[in-house]
Design a protein around this motif. Structure first.
Motif, PDB file in Angstrom:
ATOM      1  N   ASP A 301       0.857  -1.186   0.000  1.00 17.30           N
ATOM      2  CA  ASP A 301       0.000   0.000   0.000  1.00 17.30           C
ATOM      3  C   ASP A 301       0.897   1.242   0.000  1.00 17.30           C
ATOM      4  O   ASP A 301       2.109   1.149   0.113  1.00 17.30           O
ATOM      5  CB  ASP A 301      -1.015   0.000   1.139  1.00 17.30           C
ATOM      6  N   TRP A 302       0.284   2.379  -0.174  1.00 18.22           N
ATOM      7  CA  TRP A 302       1.069   3.600  -0.383  1.00 18.22           C
ATOM      8  C   TRP A 302       1.520   4.246   0.924  1.00 18.22           C
ATOM      9  O   TRP A 302       2.120   5.310   0.917  1.00 18.22           O
ATOM     10  CB  TRP A 302       0.254   4.602  -1.198  1.00 18.22           C
ATOM     11  N   LYS A 303       1.267   3.553   2.063  1.00 16.93           N
ATOM     12  CA  LYS A 303       1.659   4.135   3.339  1.00 16.93           C
ATOM     13  C   LYS A 303       2.707   3.279   4.059  1.00 16.93           C
ATOM     14  O   LYS A 303       3.064   3.549   5.190  1.00 16.93           O
ATOM     15  CB  LYS A 303       0.423   4.320   4.227  1.00 16.93           C
ATOM     16  N   GLY A 304       3.124   2.218   3.409  1.00 15.48           N
ATOM     17  CA  GLY A 304       4.208   1.459   4.014  1.00 15.48           C
ATOM     18  C   GLY A 304       3.981  -0.027   4.154  1.00 15.48           C
ATOM     19  O   GLY A 304       4.931  -0.771   4.360  1.00 15.48           O
ATOM     20  N   GLY A 305       2.718  -0.504   4.117  1.00 18.02           N
ATOM     21  CA  GLY A 305       2.478  -1.941   4.175  1.00 18.02           C
ATOM     22  C   GLY A 305       3.038  -2.611   2.932  1.00 18.02           C
ATOM     23  O   GLY A 305       2.656  -2.282   1.819  1.00 18.02           O
ATOM     24  N   ASP A 306       3.932  -3.560   3.098  1.00 15.07           N
ATOM     25  CA  ASP A 306       4.637  -4.125   1.952  1.00 15.07           C
ATOM     26  C   ASP A 306       5.147  -5.500   2.349  1.00 15.07           C
ATOM     27  O   ASP A 306       6.065  -5.623   3.144  1.00 15.07           O
ATOM     28  CB  ASP A 306       5.802  -3.199   1.572  1.00 15.07           C
ATOM     29  N   GLU A 307       4.511  -6.570   1.773  1.00 14.58           N
ATOM     30  CA  GLU A 307       4.859  -7.900   2.245  1.00 14.58           C
ATOM     31  C   GLU A 307       4.418  -8.956   1.235  1.00 14.58           C
ATOM     32  O   GLU A 307       3.473  -8.759   0.467  1.00 14.58           O
ATOM     33  CB  GLU A 307       4.155  -8.156   3.582  1.00 14.58           C
ATOM     34  N   GLN A 308       5.101 -10.083   1.257  1.00 15.83           N
ATOM     35  CA  GLN A 308       4.737 -11.210   0.399  1.00 15.83           C
ATOM     36  C   GLN A 308       3.327 -11.701   0.718  1.00 15.83           C
ATOM     37  O   GLN A 308       2.908 -11.738   1.878  1.00 15.83           O
ATOM     38  CB  GLN A 308       5.731 -12.348   0.614  1.00 15.83           C
ATOM     39  N   CYS A 309       2.584 -12.076  -0.323  1.00 11.59           N
ATOM     40  CA  CYS A 309       1.222 -12.573  -0.156  1.00 11.59           C
ATOM     41  C   CYS A 309       1.232 -13.904   0.607  1.00 11.59           C
ATOM     42  O   CYS A 309       2.002 -14.806   0.295  1.00 11.59           O
ATOM     43  CB  CYS A 309       0.575 -12.762  -1.527  1.00 11.59           C
ATOM     44  N   SER A 310       0.356 -14.021   1.611  1.00 11.35           N
ATOM     45  CA  SER A 310       0.274 -15.245   2.410  1.00 11.35           C
ATOM     46  C   SER A 310      -0.887 -16.140   1.993  1.00 11.35           C
ATOM     47  O   SER A 310      -0.904 -17.324   2.327  1.00 11.35           O
ATOM     48  CB  SER A 310       0.128 -14.904   3.898  1.00 11.35           C
ATOM     49  N   ALA A 311      -1.876 -15.588   1.270  1.00  9.18           N
ATOM     50  CA  ALA A 311      -3.006 -16.392   0.792  1.00  9.18           C
ATOM     51  C   ALA A 311      -3.694 -15.661  -0.346  1.00  9.18           C
ATOM     52  O   ALA A 311      -3.827 -14.435  -0.326  1.00  9.18           O
ATOM     53  CB  ALA A 311      -4.005 -16.661   1.919  1.00  9.18           C
ATOM     54  N   PHE A 312      -4.133 -16.434  -1.347  1.00  8.11           N
ATOM     55  CA  PHE A 312      -4.884 -15.880  -2.470  1.00  8.11           C
ATOM     56  C   PHE A 312      -6.297 -16.442  -2.440  1.00  8.11           C
ATOM     57  O   PHE A 312      -6.495 -17.636  -2.203  1.00  8.11           O
ATOM     58  CB  PHE A 312      -4.224 -16.244  -3.805  1.00  8.11           C
TER      59      PHE A 312
END
Length: 359
Positions: A301-312
């Motif tokens: 996201d544009w506020k800092g949340g940044d992480e590998q996807c854990s579930a689709f």
């Protein structure tokens, strides 16, 4: 075994050819090795139906007769010379019911159909080739003979008009084309007939003298497949690659996002982002959507949340678009903020969406 189905295009077939991708130009899924189960492999819209009889490689081959560039190739890689009674090896193609209007099945004006194709194999002899009309459950049996090993030969088969059984013109299966390559005794021993008749499994491979599964030397190729109304085969109707691709995508398409392409959406919770996704082509029906590996996607996201996807999760699907969910293990997304999905560089694999509306 299970009755299968499907085939059409994005907005109506052009010309006379009721077969999608008959020149084997489009192969979105790519080649496959070690095949032991039923599925779509190699060129689009041709389905290998197999049960407990050998192992195969399926590919889009550049070995083709004059006037064609590609073919569907089946190569036996693990042999089974003694199949059990219920074993089978068949290549299917399905014609969507709403594309069969001109055949006028179930009326006094019903028309015959003519199937033509080019085929090659090292295994000479007689092969069974049937058409099943799904509504009414009737079959018309036919055969073709490969006369010379490793030589492209053109075959033309005519199937009579069916005046008894109507077809509901919708997005389900109309006709099922079957090229039999091998089977156990449950599919032999009957009596084949071109006349439309109620299914008896023993009729379906009754006249075959070949067994593609009996040797790892065996290969079978096909291209130039054309099913048309009437009792006369005409020259193959070639069409541009992009036209065939659009038709094939009515049933299946895939998107490789690579290293730069992104999907955009919004943070619905602190740990989930949701993205709308519009397909290239409207699908035959609500598709099933999957990914090659959720770890290939990264949630941002544009506020800092940044992480590998854990579930689709495929949250909602429609013929034209879908709503997709991407979770992350850390709850640091900002609800209401724009999120975007792109490649997880550390995982080293491009993220791919598979959108499947086959029958």
């Amino acid at each position: 075994f299970a009755d299968l189905a499907g085939s059409a295009d994005a907005g109506g077939l052009t010309g006379r050819n009721l077969v999608i991708n008959g020149a084997m130009q489009v192969a979105q899924r790519g080649d496959s090795t070690g095949v032991t189960s039923t599925g779509y492999y190699g060129p689009d819209r041709f389905k290998l139906t197999v049960s407990s009889i050998g192992t195969y490689s399926i590919s889009q081959s550049t070995d083709a007769p004059s006037g064609f560039s590609h073919s569907y190739k089946l190569d036996c890689t693990t042999a089974d010379a003694s199949p059990a009674a219920g074993d089978f090896l068949v290549v299917y193609h399905f014609v969507e019911a709403q594309n069969t209007t001109a055949i006028k099945s179930g009326t006094s004006d019903a028309q015959p159909m003519t199937l033509s194709f080019w085929v090659k194999s090292n295994e000479t002899g007689t092969y069974a080739m049937n058409i099943r009309q799904i509504d009414g459950g009737k079959f018309s049996n036919n055969t073709y003979t490969i006369n010379a090993a490793d030589t492209w030969e053109k075959k033309t088969l005519t199937f009579p008009a069916n005046t008894a059984d109507t077809i509901t013109y919708d997005n389900t299966s109309g006709f099922q084309l079957e090229w039999w390559l091998d089977s156990g005794s449950n599919f032999k021993g009957g009596t084949s007939s071109t006349a439309w008749h109620t299914q008896d499994n023993t009729d379906r491979n009754a006249d075959s003298t070949v067994a593609i599964a009996d040797s790892t030397s065996n290969e079978w190729y096909i291209t130039g497949v054309q099913l048309e109304v009437g009792d006369t085969a005409t020259d193959f109707e070639h069409e541009p690659y992009d036209v065939t691709l659009q038709k094939a995508k009515r049933y299946y398409e895939q998107h490789n996002f690579g290293t730069t392409t992104s999907m955009y959406g919004g943070a619905q919770s602190s740990s989930r982002g949701e993205c709308p996704f519009v397909y290239d082509v409207t699908k035959r029906a609500n598709p099933t959507i999957s990914v090659n590996d959720r770890r290939a996607f990264r949630v941002n996201d544009w506020k800092g949340g940044d992480e590998q996807c854990s579930a689709f999760t495929s949250l909602e699907t429609r013929p034209r678009q879908a709503r997709l969910g991407f979770d992350k293990s850390t709850s640091n997304l900002n609800v209401g903020y724009v999120i975007y999905m792109n490649r997880e560089g550390a995982f080293g694999t491009d993220p791919i969406l598979y959108i499947d509306a086959e029958l």
